[in-house]
Design an enzyme around this catalytic site. Structure first.
Site, PDB file in Angstrom:
ATOM      1  N   THR A 180       0.829  -1.207   0.000  1.00 18.54           N
ATOM      2  CA  THR A 180       0.000   0.000   0.000  1.00 18.54           C
ATOM      3  C   THR A 180       0.865   1.260   0.000  1.00 18.54           C
ATOM      4  O   THR A 180       2.065   1.212   0.279  1.00 18.54           O
ATOM      5  CB  THR A 180      -0.896   0.049   1.249  1.00 18.54           C
ATOM      6  OG1 THR A 180      -0.072   0.098   2.420  1.00 18.54           O
ATOM      7  CG2 THR A 180      -1.797  -1.169   1.316  1.00 18.54           C
ATOM      8  N   ASP A 181       0.234   2.394  -0.313  1.00 21.05           N
ATOM      9  CA  ASP A 181       0.902   3.687  -0.166  1.00 21.05           C
ATOM     10  C   ASP A 181       0.018   4.596   0.687  1.00 21.05           C
ATOM     11  O   ASP A 181      -1.052   4.190   1.142  1.00 21.05           O
ATOM     12  CB  ASP A 181       1.234   4.312  -1.528  1.00 21.05           C
ATOM     13  CG  ASP A 181      -0.008   4.626  -2.357  1.00 21.05           C
ATOM     14  OD1 ASP A 181      -1.067   4.978  -1.785  1.00 21.05           O
ATOM     15  OD2 ASP A 181       0.078   4.545  -3.592  1.00 21.05           O
ATOM     16  N   GLN A 182       0.469   5.818   0.920  1.00 18.14           N
ATOM     17  CA  GLN A 182      -0.258   6.674   1.854  1.00 18.14           C
ATOM     18  C   GLN A 182      -1.612   7.133   1.318  1.00 18.14           C
ATOM     19  O   GLN A 182      -2.399   7.728   2.067  1.00 18.14           O
ATOM     20  CB  GLN A 182       0.596   7.867   2.272  1.00 18.14           C
ATOM     21  CG  GLN A 182       0.816   8.907   1.195  1.00 18.14           C
ATOM     22  CD  GLN A 182       1.600  10.101   1.735  1.00 18.14           C
ATOM     23  OE1 GLN A 182       2.423   9.946   2.639  1.00 18.14           O
ATOM     24  NE2 GLN A 182       1.357  11.271   1.203  1.00 18.14           N
ATOM     25  N   GLY A 183      -1.911   6.847   0.057  1.00 18.09           N
ATOM     26  CA  GLY A 183      -3.255   7.086  -0.458  1.00 18.09           C
ATOM     27  C   GLY A 183      -4.258   6.058   0.079  1.00 18.09           C
ATOM     28  O   GLY A 183      -5.460   6.186  -0.150  1.00 18.09           O
TER      29      GLY A 183
END
Lengths: 133, 133, 133, 133
Positions: A17-20
């Site tokens: 995952t990423d911070q989005g």
């Protein structure tokens, strides 16, 4: 050739995952890669041995992906993979990534058969060509 | 040997984050790796040539990291690296990662010199040993 | 507490390797992470819901890994994970990664319970504490 | 609009390679992402603030990459990026990645402006639209 299809299932990891709050778009490429390795395995082609014993590999030369809906942490996603077209030296794999009934990503990846030492394009070995037919 | 130190500065990318909103803990290891490559470059050691021409590489055998404060997307972080200890076949690098005055991570990474073909431990070449002295 | 252990099995992907011909040392950290998520799942803790519903997460604060032998492309590796020690706000997981009878990596990872909004340390929820007991 | 172009230079890391001895094809996507963030920064748009203060982000919806020649460890590569086309809610960036005179990768990435909370498509803020014009 969609009758000849493999489904590779993967659990989304936290690191994917990423911070989005969704899976980073580059991560799907790893899943596509793993799915085509499983496709070949199911048809008797051991990709590790192909590289080791014949010094041949498959190199991505063209990649097109359409992101429809995001995968999220801990999802179980199904990567459908099938050979859409093949020549004597390359193959185009088609892909559809689903979470249940939801289509997440559609993609096509063209790979060329390349000799690891010389770096030159090489004819697909007969067993690989047969697995893609 | 902290007088012999290199500072490697890196901009945090979007892909380096996870859904917790901070840099994923595995990403720092790539920065530590790049920092020691720069450390060697500044002292005349080209890591690419070391692998190509002498078939020698440095392999991580022990890693200890203490995460004090998270790095975030778009931060500029400074990775301080220095050789803390060396033997004839291995080196221990010390690290401190900072964002401005804030200490983010402290780490030590021990690497062994290994021959790429044989996979066996090998004496550090003299120029590398000198760069680490 | 090794009687309470989970084994997480993973297939090494092509993207997990580096030009040294083995798995990059940072990749194992993703496997350790996934293994502890599976450990919790097997004991009734859904890590995704923990983050979503309670705004609590587990953050890596200390990591120690000893690399004994490299994993390679297409290996099936088993990640053994168990809680070695716990406090009211943190847990130390122990790990051993094997390929068949060969020990590849030993590791310990300490995680603190942190509130996602405030970023402050928080008491482990009772069900999580029970799963780690 | 190629007169409005940014060049983002990146050093290839060891972790960016795979056992084929070249950069893994997924790694280029991280560079494309970083290049467009730098493109925006040079025109006064702080992507971090866009997300934080306006809850708006840019999400990849379509990606096409053609891999011409591989990047290798320790190469310095230049990522050329320019906005090829824009609508009120999306932008198509064009890319060309070079190592010196050698073209490595050509790509187009379409991004949609999305509200982080609602997950819905949103009009590009005026300053962003201006930076892409």
């Amino acid at each position: 050739m969609t009758e000849s299809k493999t489904i590779y299932t993967v659990r989304v990891g936290y690191a994917d995952t990423d911070q989005g709050g969704v899976v980073h778009h580059s991560v799907y490429l790893r899943w596509l890669e793993q799915a085509r390795i499983e496709y070949l395995r199911e048809r008797g082609i051991d990709f590790r041995r192909l590289e080791k014993e014949q010094q041949l590999t498959l190199v991505v030369v063209d990649l097109h992906a359409r992101y429809r809906s995001p995968a999220r942490f801990d999802d179980l996603v199904d990567v459908h993979v099938w050979p859409a077209r093949a020549t004597s030296v390359s193959v185009l794999f088609g892909y559809a990534i689903h979470r249940g009934d939801t289509l997440l990503v559609e993609a096509e990846v063209k790979l060329a058969c390349v000799h690891l030492g010389a770096g030159t394009v090489h004819r697909l070995p007969d067993p690989v060509a047969a697995a893609l037919a």
